[in-house]
Design an enzyme around this catalytic site. Structure first.
Site, PDB file in Angstrom:
ATOM      1  N   LYS A  42      -5.349   5.502  -8.087  1.00  0.00           N
ATOM      2  CA  LYS A  42      -4.021   4.159  -8.373  1.00  0.00           C
ATOM      3  C   LYS A  42      -3.645   3.811  -7.200  1.00  0.00           C
ATOM      4  O   LYS A  42      -2.511   2.650  -7.174  1.00  0.00           O
ATOM      5  CB  LYS A  42      -2.921   5.846  -8.255  1.00  0.00           C
ATOM      6  CG  LYS A  42      -3.002   6.588 -10.057  1.00  0.00           C
ATOM      7  CD  LYS A  42      -1.689   7.199 -10.224  1.00  0.00           C
ATOM      8  CE  LYS A  42      -2.402   8.479 -11.041  1.00  0.00           C
ATOM      9  NZ  LYS A  42      -1.373   9.609 -10.723  1.00  0.00           N
ATOM     10  N   GLY A  43      -4.273   4.195  -5.790  1.00  0.00           N
ATOM     11  CA  GLY A  43      -4.050   3.626  -4.016  1.00  0.00           C
ATOM     12  C   GLY A  43      -3.612   2.867  -4.257  1.00  0.00           C
ATOM     13  O   GLY A  43      -3.580   1.826  -3.158  1.00  0.00           O
ATOM     14  N   GLU A  98      -9.633  -0.901  -3.257  1.00  0.00           N
ATOM     15  CA  GLU A  98      -9.423  -0.053  -2.221  1.00  0.00           C
ATOM     16  C   GLU A  98      -8.434  -0.292  -1.483  1.00  0.00           C
ATOM     17  O   GLU A  98      -7.925  -0.680  -1.066  1.00  0.00           O
ATOM     18  CB  GLU A  98     -10.563   0.423  -2.237  1.00  0.00           C
ATOM     19  CG  GLU A  98     -11.348   2.008  -2.516  1.00  0.00           C
ATOM     20  CD  GLU A  98     -10.149   3.018  -2.647  1.00  0.00           C
ATOM     21  OE1 GLU A  98      -9.211   3.354  -3.020  1.00  0.00           O
ATOM     22  OE2 GLU A  98     -10.359   4.714  -3.069  1.00  0.00           O
ATOM     23  N   ASP A  99      -7.765   1.199  -1.513  1.00  0.00           N
ATOM     24  CA  ASP A  99      -6.853   1.803  -0.439  1.00  0.00           C
ATOM     25  C   ASP A  99      -6.714   1.484   1.200  1.00  0.00           C
ATOM     26  O   ASP A  99      -6.800   1.249   1.980  1.00  0.00           O
ATOM     27  CB  ASP A  99      -5.344   2.133  -1.084  1.00  0.00           C
ATOM     28  CG  ASP A  99      -5.710   3.513  -1.653  1.00  0.00           C
ATOM     29  OD1 ASP A  99      -7.071   3.482  -1.286  1.00  0.00           O
ATOM     30  OD2 ASP A  99      -5.289   4.597  -1.907  1.00  0.00           O
ATOM     31  N   ASP A 102     -11.840   6.229   4.292  1.00  0.00           N
ATOM     32  CA  ASP A 102     -11.908   7.227   5.219  1.00  0.00           C
ATOM     33  C   ASP A 102     -13.060   7.877   5.508  1.00  0.00           C
ATOM     34  O   ASP A 102     -13.150   7.704   6.375  1.00  0.00           O
ATOM     35  CB  ASP A 102     -10.721   7.986   4.625  1.00  0.00           C
ATOM     36  CG  ASP A 102     -10.229   8.894   5.426  1.00  0.00           C
ATOM     37  OD1 ASP A 102      -9.648   8.846   6.480  1.00  0.00           O
ATOM     38  OD2 ASP A 102      -9.884  10.137   4.630  1.00  0.00           O
ATOM     39  N   LYS A 130      -9.745   3.537   7.841  1.00  0.00           N
ATOM     40  CA  LYS A 130      -9.744   4.645   9.215  1.00  0.00           C
ATOM     41  C   LYS A 130     -10.999   4.651   9.625  1.00  0.00           C
ATOM     42  O   LYS A 130     -12.031   5.785   9.372  1.00  0.00           O
ATOM     43  CB  LYS A 130      -9.289   5.826   8.822  1.00  0.00           C
ATOM     44  CG  LYS A 130      -7.761   5.866   8.934  1.00  0.00           C
ATOM     45  CD  LYS A 130      -7.448   7.331   8.132  1.00  0.00           C
ATOM     46  CE  LYS A 130      -5.970   7.703   8.089  1.00  0.00           C
ATOM     47  NZ  LYS A 130      -5.901   9.120   7.184  1.00  0.00           N
ATOM     48  N   PHE A 151      -2.265  10.117   8.951  1.00  0.00           N
ATOM     49  CA  PHE A 151      -2.161  10.246   7.281  1.00  0.00           C
ATOM     50  C   PHE A 151      -0.885   9.248   7.244  1.00  0.00           C
ATOM     51  O   PHE A 151      -0.153   9.061   7.569  1.00  0.00           O
ATOM     52  CB  PHE A 151      -1.891  11.411   7.025  1.00  0.00           C
ATOM     53  CG  PHE A 151      -2.297  11.432   4.997  1.00  0.00           C
ATOM     54  CD1 PHE A 151      -3.212  11.286   3.942  1.00  0.00           C
ATOM     55  CD2 PHE A 151      -0.878  11.439   4.760  1.00  0.00           C
ATOM     56  CE1 PHE A 151      -3.737  11.869   3.232  1.00  0.00           C
ATOM     57  CE2 PHE A 151      -0.979  11.028   2.696  1.00  0.00           C
ATOM     58  CZ  PHE A 151      -2.133  11.224   2.713  1.00  0.00           C
ATOM     59  N   ASP A 158      -0.740   7.276  -1.079  1.00  0.00           N
ATOM     60  CA  ASP A 158       0.186   8.827  -1.585  1.00  0.00           C
ATOM     61  C   ASP A 158       0.255  10.108  -1.112  1.00  0.00           C
ATOM     62  O   ASP A 158      -0.958  10.159  -0.323  1.00  0.00           O
ATOM     63  CB  ASP A 158       0.388   9.055  -3.170  1.00  0.00           C
ATOM     64  CG  ASP A 158      -0.743   9.596  -3.705  1.00  0.00           C
ATOM     65  OD1 ASP A 158      -2.101   9.134  -3.173  1.00  0.00           O
ATOM     66  OD2 ASP A 158      -1.489  10.658  -4.042  1.00  0.00           O
ATOM     67  N   ARG A 164       4.369   6.106  -3.155  1.00  0.00           N
ATOM     68  CA  ARG A 164       3.693   4.931  -3.335  1.00  0.00           C
ATOM     69  C   ARG A 164       4.233   3.812  -3.136  1.00  0.00           C
ATOM     70  O   ARG A 164       3.812   1.809  -3.229  1.00  0.00           O
ATOM     71  CB  ARG A 164       2.722   4.831  -4.560  1.00  0.00           C
ATOM     72  CG  ARG A 164       1.988   6.045  -4.823  1.00  0.00           C
ATOM     73  CD  ARG A 164       0.820   6.121  -5.993  1.00  0.00           C
ATOM     74  NE  ARG A 164       0.483   7.354  -6.519  1.00  0.00           N
ATOM     75  CZ  ARG A 164      -1.191   7.684  -5.737  1.00  0.00           C
ATOM     76  NH1 ARG A 164      -2.123   6.925  -5.067  1.00  0.00           N
ATOM     77  NH2 ARG A 164      -1.725   8.308  -6.277  1.00  0.00           N
TER      78      ARG A 164
HETATM   79  P1  IMP Z   1     -12.366   9.041   1.206  1.00  0.00           P
HETATM   80  O1  IMP Z   1     -13.474   9.435   0.453  1.00  0.00           O
HETATM   81  O2  IMP Z   1     -12.540   9.834   2.667  1.00  0.00           O
HETATM   82  O3  IMP Z   1     -13.134   8.038   1.629  1.00  0.00           O
HETATM   83  O4  IMP Z   1     -11.019   8.539   0.571  1.00  0.00           O
HETATM   84  C1  IMP Z   1     -10.644   7.691   0.173  1.00  0.00           C
HETATM   85  C2  IMP Z   1      -9.178   8.275  -0.399  1.00  0.00           C
HETATM   86  O5  IMP Z   1      -8.606   9.042   0.530  1.00  0.00           O
HETATM   87  C3  IMP Z   1      -8.090   6.750  -0.743  1.00  0.00           C
HETATM   88  O6  IMP Z   1      -8.892   6.335  -1.766  1.00  0.00           O
HETATM   89  C4  IMP Z   1      -6.764   7.997  -0.654  1.00  0.00           C
HETATM   90  O7  IMP Z   1      -6.738   7.943  -2.215  1.00  0.00           O
HETATM   91  C5  IMP Z   1      -7.066   8.707   0.020  1.00  0.00           C
HETATM   92  N1  IMP Z   1      -6.394   8.789   1.489  1.00  0.00           N
HETATM   93  C6  IMP Z   1      -7.633   8.916   2.783  1.00  0.00           C
HETATM   94  N2  IMP Z   1      -6.923   8.659   2.896  1.00  0.00           N
HETATM   95  C7  IMP Z   1      -5.848   8.779   3.287  1.00  0.00           C
HETATM   96  C8  IMP Z   1      -4.552   8.033   3.956  1.00  0.00           C
HETATM   97  O8  IMP Z   1      -4.217   8.439   5.228  1.00  0.00           O
HETATM   98  N3  IMP Z   1      -3.463   8.517   3.559  1.00  0.00           N
HETATM   99  C9  IMP Z   1      -3.298   8.556   1.430  1.00  0.00           C
HETATM  100  N4  IMP Z   1      -4.494   8.923   1.045  1.00  0.00           N
HETATM  101  C10 IMP Z   1      -5.718   8.445   1.615  1.00  0.00           C
HETATM  102 MG    MG Z   2      -5.052   9.576  -2.878  1.00  0.00          MG
END
Ligand code: IMP
Ligand code: MG
Length: 179
Positions: A42-43, A98-99, A102, A130, A151, A158, A164
């Protein structure tokens, strides 16, 4: 809601400016192509809603929901499809929206999955990046803001399904997620 946020990292004004510029760039890059924007729920919904309106060429949209197990502040790397796309991807120039990028594990998984479905091309647009947290080799083709390893919540992002609807991107107070 505001009391749980220690500082604003990206203001509403800065987001609006960057998203508009990104929409213009994508409009130029995808001129004459078969653009399909895929929003990861949903992000990314707030970013998606603003970005698609900043794009001036024809674009289709679709949605996909994945869960990376757990409601906390870390990704496990195990991705489950909760809602799949409706559109058959053959012949589309897919832009994943994507939001945040990470560890990169979620997007790595989704990109490989969608590529195997016959897309003409596939690229990634993320609001936030990030880079310090990356665990797998993946880069965003388009991003709005590079942020430090903190974070963040708001503008779709969220913590435990909250914040959100906060209109800017803010750093969540550590005590909110460590208690
Ligand atoms: P990844 O697979 O580690 O790149 O994570 C991606 C997902 O983790 C994102 O789509 C977010 O939903 C969540 N996420 C990662 N970092 C944050 C943050 O700082 N705040 C909120 N959600 C995050
Ligand atoms: Mg999330």
């Amino acid at each position: 809601m505001k009391n749980d946020i220690s500082k604003i990292l990206v203001s509403e004004e800065d987001i609006a400016k960057k998203v508009k510029a990104l929409g213009e760039q994508i409009s130029r890059d995808y001129e004459g192509k078969n653009l399909l924007m895929v929003s990861i729920l949903k992000g990314s919904i707030v970013f998606m809603a603003d970005l698609m309106r900043a794009i001036t060429i024809p674009a289709k949209i679709d949605f996909m929901a994945v869960s990376s197990y757990g409601s906390g502040v870390k990704t496990s790397g195990v991705v489950k499809i909760v809602k799949d796309l409706d559109i058959d991807l053959h012949g589309y120039d897919v832009l994943i929206v994507e939001d945040i990028l990470d560890s990169g594990m979620t997007l790595k998984y989704i990109t490989e999955l969608l590529k195997a479905r016959g897309t003409k091309s596939i690229k990634i647009a993320t609001l936030l990046d990030k880079p310090a947290r990356r665990k797998v080799d993946i880069k965003a083709d388009y991003f709005c803001f590079d942020i430090p390893d903190e974070f963040v919540v708001g503008y779709g992002l969220d913590y435990d399904e909250k914040y959100r609807n906060f209109p800017a991107v803010g750093v969540l107070k550590r005590e909110v997620y460590t208690k």
